[in-house]
Every structure is written in structure tokens, then in C-alpha cells.
Design an enzyme around this catalytic site. Structure first.
Site, PDB file in Angstrom:
ATOM      1  N   GLY A   1       0.830  -1.207   0.000  1.00 59.68           N
ATOM      2  CA  GLY A   1       0.000   0.000   0.000  1.00 59.68           C
ATOM      3  C   GLY A   1       0.859   1.249   0.000  1.00 59.68           C
TER       4      GLY A   1
ATOM      5  N   TYR B   1      -6.975   7.384   0.526  1.00 63.61           N
ATOM      6  CA  TYR B   1      -6.514   6.223   1.304  1.00 63.61           C
ATOM      7  C   TYR B   1      -7.662   5.620   2.122  1.00 63.61           C
ATOM      8  CZ  TYR B   1      -3.318   3.698   4.515  1.00 63.61           C
ATOM      9  OH  TYR B   1      -2.654   2.745   5.256  1.00 63.61           O
TER      10      TYR B   1
HETATM   11  N1  CAA Z   1     -10.587  20.341   9.672  1.00 63.55           N
HETATM   12  C1  CAA Z   1     -10.645  21.176   8.618  1.00 63.55           C
HETATM   13  N2  CAA Z   1      -9.582  21.846   8.179  1.00 63.55           N
HETATM   14  C2  CAA Z   1      -8.425  21.675   8.835  1.00 63.55           C
HETATM   15  C3  CAA Z   1      -8.295  20.851   9.939  1.00 63.55           C
HETATM   16  C4  CAA Z   1      -9.443  20.179  10.376  1.00 63.55           C
HETATM   17  N3  CAA Z   1      -9.433  19.346  11.429  1.00 63.55           N
HETATM   18  N4  CAA Z   1      -7.022  20.884  10.370  1.00 63.55           N
HETATM   19  C5  CAA Z   1      -6.376  21.728   9.561  1.00 63.55           C
HETATM   20  N5  CAA Z   1      -7.221  22.224   8.652  1.00 63.55           N
HETATM   21  C6  CAA Z   1      -6.947  23.189   7.613  1.00 63.55           C
HETATM   22  C7  CAA Z   1      -5.934  24.199   8.040  1.00 63.55           C
HETATM   23  O1  CAA Z   1      -6.546  25.226   8.799  1.00 63.55           O
HETATM   24  C8  CAA Z   1      -5.450  24.729   6.713  1.00 63.55           C
HETATM   25  O2  CAA Z   1      -6.406  25.608   6.157  1.00 63.55           O
HETATM   26  P1  CAA Z   1      -6.001  27.105   5.762  1.00 63.55           P
HETATM   27  O3  CAA Z   1      -4.928  26.996   4.744  1.00 63.55           O
HETATM   28  O4  CAA Z   1      -7.261  27.663   5.220  1.00 63.55           O
HETATM   29  O5  CAA Z   1      -5.553  27.709   7.040  1.00 63.55           O
HETATM   30  C9  CAA Z   1      -5.504  23.480   5.851  1.00 63.55           C
HETATM   31  O6  CAA Z   1      -6.346  22.540   6.510  1.00 63.55           O
HETATM   32  C10 CAA Z   1      -4.136  22.858   5.702  1.00 63.55           C
HETATM   33  O7  CAA Z   1      -4.115  22.352   4.425  1.00 63.55           O
HETATM   34  P2  CAA Z   1      -2.771  22.161   3.667  1.00 63.55           P
HETATM   35  O8  CAA Z   1      -3.123  21.412   2.419  1.00 63.55           O
HETATM   36  O9  CAA Z   1      -2.017  23.422   3.529  1.00 63.55           O
HETATM   37  O10 CAA Z   1      -2.006  21.260   4.704  1.00 63.55           O
HETATM   38  P3  CAA Z   1      -0.656  20.588   4.540  1.00 63.55           P
HETATM   39  O11 CAA Z   1      -0.273  20.448   3.119  1.00 63.55           O
HETATM   40  O12 CAA Z   1       0.307  21.235   5.447  1.00 63.55           O
HETATM   41  O13 CAA Z   1      -0.899  19.105   5.129  1.00 63.55           O
HETATM   42  C11 CAA Z   1      -1.810  16.928   5.222  1.00 63.55           C
HETATM   43  C12 CAA Z   1      -2.102  18.408   4.947  1.00 63.55           C
HETATM   44  C13 CAA Z   1      -0.859  16.368   4.147  1.00 63.55           C
HETATM   45  C14 CAA Z   1      -3.106  16.158   5.123  1.00 63.55           C
HETATM   46  C15 CAA Z   1      -1.144  16.760   6.602  1.00 63.55           C
HETATM   47  O14 CAA Z   1      -1.972  17.372   7.561  1.00 63.55           O
HETATM   48  C16 CAA Z   1      -0.961  15.323   6.992  1.00 63.55           C
HETATM   49  O15 CAA Z   1      -0.063  14.669   6.539  1.00 63.55           O
HETATM   50  N6  CAA Z   1      -1.815  14.820   7.886  1.00 63.55           N
HETATM   51  C17 CAA Z   1      -1.720  13.465   8.375  1.00 63.55           C
HETATM   52  C18 CAA Z   1      -2.537  12.536   7.562  1.00 63.55           C
HETATM   53  C19 CAA Z   1      -2.396  11.141   8.163  1.00 63.55           C
HETATM   54  O16 CAA Z   1      -2.736  10.880   9.298  1.00 63.55           O
HETATM   55  N7  CAA Z   1      -1.878  10.205   7.380  1.00 63.55           N
HETATM   56  C20 CAA Z   1      -1.658   8.874   7.865  1.00 63.55           C
HETATM   57  C21 CAA Z   1      -0.477   8.293   7.148  1.00 63.55           C
HETATM   58  S1  CAA Z   1      -0.002   6.740   7.844  1.00 63.55           S
HETATM   59  C22 CAA Z   1      -1.160   5.703   7.309  1.00 63.55           C
HETATM   60  O17 CAA Z   1      -2.012   6.015   6.534  1.00 63.55           O
HETATM   61  C23 CAA Z   1      -1.085   4.307   7.862  1.00 63.55           C
HETATM   62  C24 CAA Z   1      -2.362   3.906   8.454  1.00 63.55           C
HETATM   63  O18 CAA Z   1      -3.047   3.056   7.894  1.00 63.55           O
HETATM   64  C25 CAA Z   1      -2.766   4.446   9.752  1.00 63.55           C
END
Ligand code: CAA
Length: 240
Positions: free
Chosen positions: A84, A147
Site C-alpha cells: 500500500g 486512502y
Molecule cells: N478540519 C478542517 N480543516 C483543517 C483541519 C481540520 N481538522 N485541520 C487543519 N485544517 C486546515 C488548516 O486550517 C489549513 O487551512 P487554511 O490553509 O485555510 O488555514 C488546511 O487545513 C491545511 O491544508 P494544507 O493542504 O495546507 O495542509 P498541509 O499540506 O500542510 O498538510 C496533510 C495536509 C498532508 C493532510 C497533513 O496534515 C498530513 O499529513 N496529515 C496526516 C494525515 C495522516 O494521518 N496520514 C496517515 C499516514 S499513515 C497511514 O495512513 C497508515 C495507516 O493506515 C494508519
């Protein structure tokens, strides 16, 4: 002869731990991998488990590889669909390409791989299939529309195929890992990951071995009354 197990993405991360656990259980094991030749060579040198390179997202690639494996080692009796990828992005930045890559690799691969082993499993009236889902397929996760959809699809796929396999002693189960300490999870921004770990009652990331233990349990020869189940291994993060 020992039963033959194939673990996709079986030379790194959770997949490596699964391959090693099945080997320790007395299985003959083959690991598939997509591209990292150096990691595959190192894994084979360390464990003796052969690695076969093919693209699980591509049906023809799977069919061709499985034909080669069958000619050399016999039919696959235990299949672990573990391979994956992530392409995390908020919806407003999520491209169609990233959507397709994740759906094809994480969910399309389950179709491809099950399809190419299915006739042999039915003919021999034995099969063990474990599909690796995710807590994020159960609960959803911001930034993971692709995902979460693919992993959620895996859980439905598992329950449907389990019903088809039951008459021929083929079990089909899923495991839904939580956040496990692998390269994939270490790629999550540190501040985001810290908040996620704070919500895990067990208070730590999972270990690859925590997941491998579940696969060994579900693929045991005498586990034939467990089918269509999803085993959550997530430190209590989501109780489903
Ligand atoms: N609800 C709504 N909006 C939110 C939010 C929420 N809870 N939290 C943040 N935001 C908003 C922010 O305010 C920001 O908005 P503004 O620009 O208007 O201020 C925006 O979301 C941020 O968006 P970006 O696209 O700029 O964010 P980014 O590029 O920095 O990162 C992301 C986004 C890539 C999703 C990052 O947060 C991330 O990697 N998150 C983790 C995701 C995750 O848990 N992945 C798991 C990987 S491991 C796996 O998948 C294995 C498994 O099976 C468990």
C-alpha cells in the site's frame, strides 16, 4: 510440503514482519516488492525469503508474476495483500492522479491478487487470504480521502469474498492496523503525528510485529472458522 505464502510489499515495514512471522510458523514465504531492489536484496540476505518484483496495481503484471511463482514453487495457498501507498492531501489539493494511484495500488491490488490465486485455491479447497486495511478506512482521516476510501473498500471486499470462498474452505479476513512505527507513518508531519499518538489509549505507536501476530493467527491451518472478520490492532485508538 509446507504451504506457500505470498506477502505483497513483504520486504519492508509491516510486510517484512508478516513475512518473517509466517516463515517462523513453518510456511514457505515469498515477498513481492515494487521497486526498491536494494531493500529486497538486503531482506533476502537477512531472512532467506525470496523477493519477486512486480506491480500489484497492474493486473497483467500480477498474472505474469504469479504464473512464474507457480511454475517454480507451486500454487500460492496463503495470500497477504499488504502492499500500500499514501498520497496524503486535503481535498482541495488532491489530484485525480493521486486518487487513482492510491485506489489502484491499495484496493485494485486486492482484486488483481485474489483473482489470480482464486481458481487454484478453490480447486485445492484450501486458502487463507488476509487483506491489510486501516483504522483510517474505519474511522476516516483528514487528508486521506483517497486512502480511507481504498482501505474502507478493502473491508467490504473482504466480507463479500469471504462469502464466496466459504464453501471451499477459503477464509478471507482483514486486519485494520492503527498507526504503526514504519516509514509511512514517520512521513506524517511531527506535530500532526504527536496529536494522533496522544489519542491512542495504549500510548504508543504500533510495532510491525503487533500486526504480523494477527496475520499468523488468521492464516493458521486450524483458523478455518474465522472468515469475513476484521481484526483491529490499533492500541485502542478506534473501537469498531
Ligand atoms: N478540519 C478542517 N480543516 C483543517 C483541519 C481540520 N481538522 N485541520 C487543519 N485544517 C486546515 C488548516 O486550517 C489549513 O487551512 P487554511 O490553509 O485555510 O488555514 C488546511 O487545513 C491545511 O491544508 P494544507 O493542504 O495546507 O495542509 P498541509 O499540506 O500542510 O498538510 C496533510 C495536509 C498532508 C493532510 C497533513 O496534515 C498530513 O499529513 N496529515 C496526516 C494525515 C495522516 O494521518 N496520514 C496517515 C499516514 S499513515 C497511514 O495512513 C497508515 C495507516 O493506515 C494508519
Amino acid at each position: 510440503m509446507a504451504r506457500l505464502a505470498l506477502v505483497t510489499g513483504g520486504q519492508r515495514g509491516i510486510g517484512a514482519a508478516i513475512s518473517e512471522a509466517l516463515l517462523a510458523q513453518g510456511r514457505r514465504v515469498i515477498a513481492s516488492y515494487a521497486g526498491n531492489d536494494a531493500a529486497a536484496a538486503e531482506f533476502t540476505a537477512r531472512t532467506g525469503i525470496p523477493c519477486v518484483k512486480f506491480n500489484v496495481a497492474d493486473y497483467d503484471s500480477c498474472a505474469e508474476a504469479l504464473a512464474r511463482i507457480k511454475a517454480e514453487h507451486g500454487p500460492v495457498e496463503i495470500l497477504v495483500n499488504n502492499a500500500g501507498i499514501t498520497r496524503d492531501a486535503m481535498m482541495r489539493k488532491l489530484t485525480r492522479t493521486w486518487w487513482d494511484e492510491v485506489i489502484d495500488t491499495n484496493l485494485g491490488s486486492c482484486y488483481n491478487m485474489c483473482k489470480v490465486v482464486w481458481d487454484d485455491m478453490n480447486a485445492s479447497k484450501f486458502g487463507r487470504i488476509v487483506n491489510i486495511g486501516s483504522v483510517n478506512g474505519q474511522a476516516g482521516q483528514l487528508g486521506q480521502v483517497n486512502y480511507a476510501a481504498a482501505k474502507s473498500g478493502i473491508h467490504g471486499f473482504t466480507k463479500a469474498l469471504a462469502q464466496e470462498g466459504a464453501r471451499n474452505q477459503i477464509t478471507v479476513n482483514a486486519i485494520a492496523p492503527g498507526y504503526v512505527d514504519t516509514e509511512m507513518v514517520r512521513a506524517v508531519p511531527a506535530d500532526v503525528l504527536e496529536k494522533i499518538v496522544a489519542r491512542i489509549p495504549r500510548g504508543r505507536l504500533g510495532r510491525a510485529e503487533d500486526i504480523a501476530r494477527g496475520v499468523a493467527f488468521l492464516t493458521a491451518d486450524d483458523a478455518d472458522f474465522i472468515t469475513g472478520a476484521t481484526l483491529s490492532i490499533n492500541g485502542g485508538q478506534h473501537m469498531y
